[in-house]
Design an enzyme around this catalytic site. Sequence first.
Site: not given
Ligand SMILES: [Mg+2]
Length: 185
Positions: A6, A8, A126
């Site tokens: 991922d 961000d 995240d």
């Molecule tokens: Mg993320």
Amino acid sequence: MLIILDRDGVINEYDGNYICSADEWHPIPGSIDAVARLCSAGHRVAIATNQSGIARGYYDTDELDAMHEKLERMVEAAGGCIDFIAYCPHHPDDHCDCRKPLTGLLEQIRSHFHLTSLQGAIMVGDSRKDLEAGFAGGCQPVLVRSGNGKETERHLDARPIPGARVTIYDNLSAFTDALLSAEGW
Ligand SMILES: [Mg+2]
Ligand SMILES: [Zn+2]
């Protein structure tokens, strides 16, 4: 091994606000070097990122390209390379098939690498939707505590992803240390 990241909160700092320009895009300390270390060890690195800010009109694809050029330049300067970036530009209400937790981005990545499946690949994220997409796409899901990760970890304890064994590291650098260590992860 194919490592799908991922963006961000994994590669760059993310506090919940949209990152709307290359100037606002700042790597998490150690993340660029971690990508380079993965590449040097022979792994391939791809990115799967939801970018609904495009559908929302916060930035356009030219600006997104500029962010990704900045990212790729930094990784290359550190001696690595990003093989492929798959992004979802859609709004949640668009009901596309690529916005994580759906697996369309992972399917794009699978196809890019001419793989028959993503078995054996790792998805690092995240947010819960990264882990769900990764697991549904056949990857081993890894959670990092950067970005949204601490909150995701709390909720994951209360509501695990059925069938998934999620491994957790403080950040991309710590995951990389573990993957590249002699003991393996
Ligand atoms: Mg993320
Ligand atoms: Zn989409």
